[in-house]
Design an enzyme around this catalytic site. Sequence first.
Site, PDB file in Angstrom:
ATOM      1  N   GLU A  77     -55.668  26.060  24.685  1.00 39.00           N
ATOM      2  CA  GLU A  77     -56.176  26.503  25.869  1.00 39.00           C
ATOM      3  C   GLU A  77     -57.017  27.742  25.811  1.00 39.00           C
ATOM      4  OE1 GLU A  77     -52.940  27.346  28.607  1.00 39.00           O
ATOM      5  OE2 GLU A  77     -51.876  25.648  28.047  1.00 39.00           O
ATOM      6  N   GLU A 113     -45.912  26.272  24.772  1.00 36.06           N
ATOM      7  CA  GLU A 113     -45.694  27.733  24.773  1.00 36.06           C
ATOM      8  C   GLU A 113     -44.055  28.111  24.567  1.00 36.06           C
ATOM      9  OE1 GLU A 113     -47.931  29.871  27.507  1.00 36.06           O
ATOM     10  OE2 GLU A 113     -49.696  29.385  26.317  1.00 36.06           O
TER      11      GLU A 113
END
Length: 491
Positions: free
Chosen positions: A267, A122
Amino acid sequence: MRILGVKNGLWISMILGFMVLGTVYGIGANWGTQATHPLPPKIVVKLLKDNGIQKVKLFDADSEILNALSGSGIEVMVGIPNEMLWSLANSLGAAEKWVEKNVSSHVSSNSVDIKYVAVGNEPFLSQLNGTFLSTTFPALQNIQAALIKAGLGNRVKVTIPINADVYQSSSEKPSTGDFRQDIRDLIVSIVKFLSDNGGAFTVNIYPFISLYNDPNFPADYAFFDGYSSPIDDNGKIYNNVFDANHDTLLSALQKNGFPNMSIIIGEIGWPTDGDNNANLKAAQRFNQGFMTHISGGKGTPMRPGPIDAYLFSLIDEDAKSIQPGNFERHWGIYYFDGTPKYNLSLGANNGGGLVPASGVRYLSRQWCVLSPSASLDDPQLADSVGYACSHADCTSLGHGTSCADLDARGNVSYAFNSYYQENDQQSSACKFPNLSMITNIDPSPPGGTCKFKIMIQASSPSSHKSNAFSTKPVNVNVMFLVIVSLLLSVL
Ligand SMILES: *[C@@H]1O[C@H](CO)[C@@H](O)[C@H](O)[C@H]1NC(C)=O
Ligand SMILES: *[C@@H]1O[C@H](CO)[C@@H](O)[C@H](O)[C@H]1NC(C)=O
Ligand SMILES: *[C@@H]1O[C@H](CO)[C@@H](O)[C@H](O)[C@H]1NC(C)=O
Ligand SMILES: *[C@@H]1O[C@H](CO)[C@@H](O)[C@H](O)[C@H]1NC(C)=O
Ligand SMILES: *[C@@H]1O[C@H](CO)[C@@H](O)[C@H](O)[C@H]1NC(C)=O
Ligand SMILES: *[C@@H]1O[C@H](CO)[C@@H](O)[C@H](O)[C@H]1NC(C)=O
């Protein structure tokens, strides 16, 4: 605007998904290690196999973990932490060394089935303030070049796990999705590169965070069992935000010329503690709902077919930063010790429910508690509790948590015990002056959700402990003050 979840006034998408016609993906799991006492890798690999989990995603390239995965038949996505992006971007040699040490050696000598390298984690998250904007893509290019040079170009693919706020939609309809203006050029360049090299777009999708950030978010839309106001997008019907989020990304990819880009859900999951909406029931509802949703291979309205996804997360991590919220240490489908939290059917291989970890070794059956003779008015109490909570884990205390029903004395005992267990039950860790004592009577309230833990023996405590605390610095000071003020509010 609200429906997809709002961040900085923009729509953010929250969910997942991807498919290749004819391919059925088994479910994967994220295996994180930011724990004071991680389970030994061999035990975790057996846990994965016992539950039919066919893929894992790692956040670095820990050689002990990769060795344990050797010969397991489990597919692996190894990760490169954001902190390494700068050096990998600036040196092809560093990228080659990384690939040699962390991919080639495991693939060739140990038969670890490494399928992907995740470059960064991220890295474009807005909270990171653009720190990795200029290094992520060059690092990706260098790792790809190094994989080709190592002869692994066909076997190992690159990707970047990206947070879902890089795309948005101008209305609640997924078909209006596009990449965020300020980051579009970069993302499109990356997508083109991934596409040219057979890589995939990896996205993390979190309906829980939408609900956490926006009390008006319609809760039923976060789950998979129906929503009273489904969204009709030119005949495509959306009744869960995962599908809507996934298809918002697809629209963005389509608009920029990549309609067939592979998508991996890096995720997806729901936490079980540390917040009102984080509990066993909601997590079971979400994760089982997700498994059922993807099990038939029906995909999303815009892209029918199997969805390639990694649950977040396999096991709780008690050393994660709680800056995002107290729920952050409770994403596991397993507790820290490999005990399943709730019934979850992951598909054919584990039919009945989650199989517990086997061969786990615990410390002694003893706890550190507030001594019955101690007074709540003791002048040392506040500092003692504050110290324990700032060094250990008090995220199961407070409104809406698993230990919310403890009384004031129970709160203090919980804090003391957490500190004592995380310090391997050393007697010096239960020496709060005139306040604490060791007991072998379980202080957990009977029949409830609140558990006073007994720590496990760590695999290699020294290396893992320092690693756990150094990779992601915990902003202890702020949370510490919050917890202490909450904890003491009633004392
Ligand atoms: C291999 O990965 C580990 C774990 O992420 C890292 O610490 C190490 O520096 C890497 N090795 C090389 C040669 O880059
Ligand atoms: C990002 O900026 C904010 C506000 O200036 C700051 O509080 C925060 O620590 C920064 N985060 C990082 C990772 O640099
Ligand atoms: C996407 O896939 C379809 C079906 O295989 C194909 O006809 C089309 O040309 C592809 N589009 C692009 C841009 O690659
Ligand atoms: C899991 O399911 C089994 C059988 O369906 C049931 O007996 C058991 O109580 C359930 N366990 C939990 C924790 O819900
Ligand atoms: C226990 O601590 C929590 C916060 O940590 C607080 O919200 C709660 O009110 C406390 N309960 C009592 C009875 O002191
Ligand atoms: C413990 O309590 C006794 C009296 O009960 C007191 O004299 C002593 O100073 C206390 N010790 C500490 C470290 O607070």
